[in-house]
Motif scaffolding. Sequence first.
Motif, short mmCIF file in Angstrom:
data_model
loop_
_atom_site.label_atom_id
_atom_site.label_comp_id
_atom_site.label_asym_id
_atom_site.label_seq_id
_atom_site.Cartn_x
_atom_site.Cartn_y
_atom_site.Cartn_z
N ILE A 22 77.63 1.19 -9.62
CA ILE A 22 78.57 0.45 -8.77
C ILE A 22 79.10 -0.78 -9.50
CG2 ILE A 22 78.76 -0.92 -6.66
CD1 ILE A 22 76.73 1.02 -5.38
N VAL A 23 78.21 -1.55 -10.12
CA VAL A 23 78.62 -2.77 -10.83
C VAL A 23 79.48 -2.43 -12.05
CG1 VAL A 23 77.79 -4.75 -12.17
CG2 VAL A 23 76.63 -4.10 -10.05
N THR A 24 79.05 -1.43 -12.83
CA THR A 24 79.81 -1.03 -14.02
C THR A 24 81.20 -0.54 -13.64
OG1 THR A 24 77.79 -0.40 -15.19
CG2 THR A 24 79.85 0.49 -16.03
N SER A 25 81.28 0.25 -12.58
CA SER A 25 82.57 0.76 -12.12
C SER A 25 83.48 -0.38 -11.71
CB SER A 25 82.36 1.72 -10.94
OG SER A 25 81.60 2.85 -11.33
N ALA A 26 82.93 -1.35 -10.99
CA ALA A 26 83.72 -2.49 -10.55
C ALA A 26 84.29 -3.27 -11.73
CB ALA A 26 82.86 -3.41 -9.68
N VAL A 27 83.48 -3.46 -12.75
CA VAL A 27 83.92 -4.18 -13.95
C VAL A 27 85.04 -3.42 -14.66
CG1 VAL A 27 83.23 -4.96 -16.25
CG2 VAL A 27 81.72 -5.37 -14.30
N LEU A 28 84.87 -2.10 -14.81
CA LEU A 28 85.88 -1.29 -15.48
C LEU A 28 87.18 -1.24 -14.69
CD1 LEU A 28 83.69 1.70 -16.77
CD2 LEU A 28 84.74 -0.13 -18.13
N ILE A 29 87.07 -1.14 -13.36
CA ILE A 29 88.27 -1.13 -12.52
C ILE A 29 89.02 -2.45 -12.65
CG2 ILE A 29 89.09 -1.08 -10.13
CD1 ILE A 29 86.70 0.86 -9.58
N LYS A 30 88.29 -3.54 -12.64
CA LYS A 30 88.90 -4.86 -12.80
C LYS A 30 89.66 -4.94 -14.12
CE LYS A 30 89.29 -9.44 -12.28
NZ LYS A 30 90.09 -10.09 -11.24
N LYS A 31 89.06 -4.37 -15.17
CA LYS A 31 89.65 -4.44 -16.51
C LYS A 31 90.85 -3.51 -16.65
CE LYS A 31 88.48 -3.81 -21.40
NZ LYS A 31 87.40 -3.46 -22.37
N LYS A 32 90.75 -2.29 -16.10
CA LYS A 32 91.78 -1.28 -16.31
C LYS A 32 92.88 -1.29 -15.25
CE LYS A 32 88.80 1.99 -18.78
NZ LYS A 32 89.63 2.12 -20.00
N LEU A 33 92.53 -1.64 -14.02
CA LEU A 33 93.50 -1.58 -12.93
C LEU A 33 93.81 -2.95 -12.31
CD1 LEU A 33 92.24 1.64 -11.07
CD2 LEU A 33 94.12 1.45 -12.71
N GLY A 34 92.99 -3.94 -12.62
CA GLY A 34 93.20 -5.27 -12.09
C GLY A 34 92.59 -5.45 -10.71
N SER A 35 92.97 -6.51 -10.06
CA SER A 35 92.46 -6.82 -8.72
C SER A 35 93.45 -6.33 -7.67
CB SER A 35 92.25 -8.33 -8.58
OG SER A 35 91.25 -8.77 -9.48
N PHE A 56 86.60 2.35 -3.99
CA PHE A 56 87.00 1.74 -5.24
C PHE A 56 88.46 2.09 -5.50
CE2 PHE A 56 82.50 1.47 -7.02
CZ PHE A 56 82.49 0.09 -7.02
N ARG A 57 89.19 1.16 -5.99
CA ARG A 57 90.61 1.36 -6.30
C ARG A 57 90.76 2.38 -7.42
NH1 ARG A 57 94.39 -3.54 -8.56
NH2 ARG A 57 96.35 -2.39 -8.75
N THR A 58 91.71 3.31 -7.27
CA THR A 58 91.95 4.33 -8.29
C THR A 58 93.40 4.39 -8.74
OG1 THR A 58 92.31 6.03 -6.60
CG2 THR A 58 90.06 5.81 -7.47
N MET A 59 94.28 3.60 -8.10
CA MET A 59 95.71 3.66 -8.43
C MET A 59 96.27 2.30 -8.79
SD MET A 59 97.29 6.48 -5.76
CE MET A 59 96.67 5.73 -4.25
N THR A 60 97.37 2.31 -9.52
CA THR A 60 98.06 1.07 -9.88
C THR A 60 98.96 0.62 -8.73
OG1 THR A 60 100.01 2.18 -10.80
CG2 THR A 60 98.12 1.88 -12.28
N ASP A 61 99.58 -0.52 -8.89
CA ASP A 61 100.51 -1.04 -7.88
C ASP A 61 101.97 -0.85 -8.30
OD1 ASP A 61 98.60 -1.92 -6.07
OD2 ASP A 61 98.33 -3.82 -7.11
#
Length: 197
Positions: A22-35, A56-61
Amino acid sequence: MLKRIFDVTVAATAIIALSPVIVTSAVLIKKKLGSPVLFKQTRPGKDGEPFEIYKFRTMTDESDAEGNLLPDEVRLTPFGETLRKLSIDELPQLFNVVKGDISLVGPRPLLMQYLPLYNEHQQRRMEVRPGITGWAQVNGRNNISWEDKFNLDVWYVDHQSFILDMYILILTVMKVFKRSDISQDGHATTPVFKGNH
């Protein structure tokens, strides 16, 4: 009451056991997709009561020139697609289970705008608390028609039991490893439900 105790026990244990993921995924999502890292959306719970579901977010804006979001299949990145294939995007829903919004097993909570479109038979899926996984998910998930999906949901409502829930959870784990029925051809997940014709 027993189902609720089981839900909380399993969900809390899973949150602890899967915390590195969960923590690793959150970090990677923050890095690759942003907030934001979490995707939050209002969904109908038991008897149609609204609650906020977590994913968890999977798409861009990404949006067009007029500011409208591009279609899901355009905004879904390869990284986001991997999260969906592994069902990692669903992990935050374990917190929904602990809160009591949903169960581990039950009809999937769909969109609020679908509520007026249900016929009397389809409406019966709202008689129980929705779930992270369900009878429809292990019998086709997003690769079956809406009619079949709703029929499977209502079948679950009429036949729910602890043994059935355990069977569905086992089949769900197998589905995750096989990465099957995640989407329909030409869609990021499944087509929009437009009611009965």
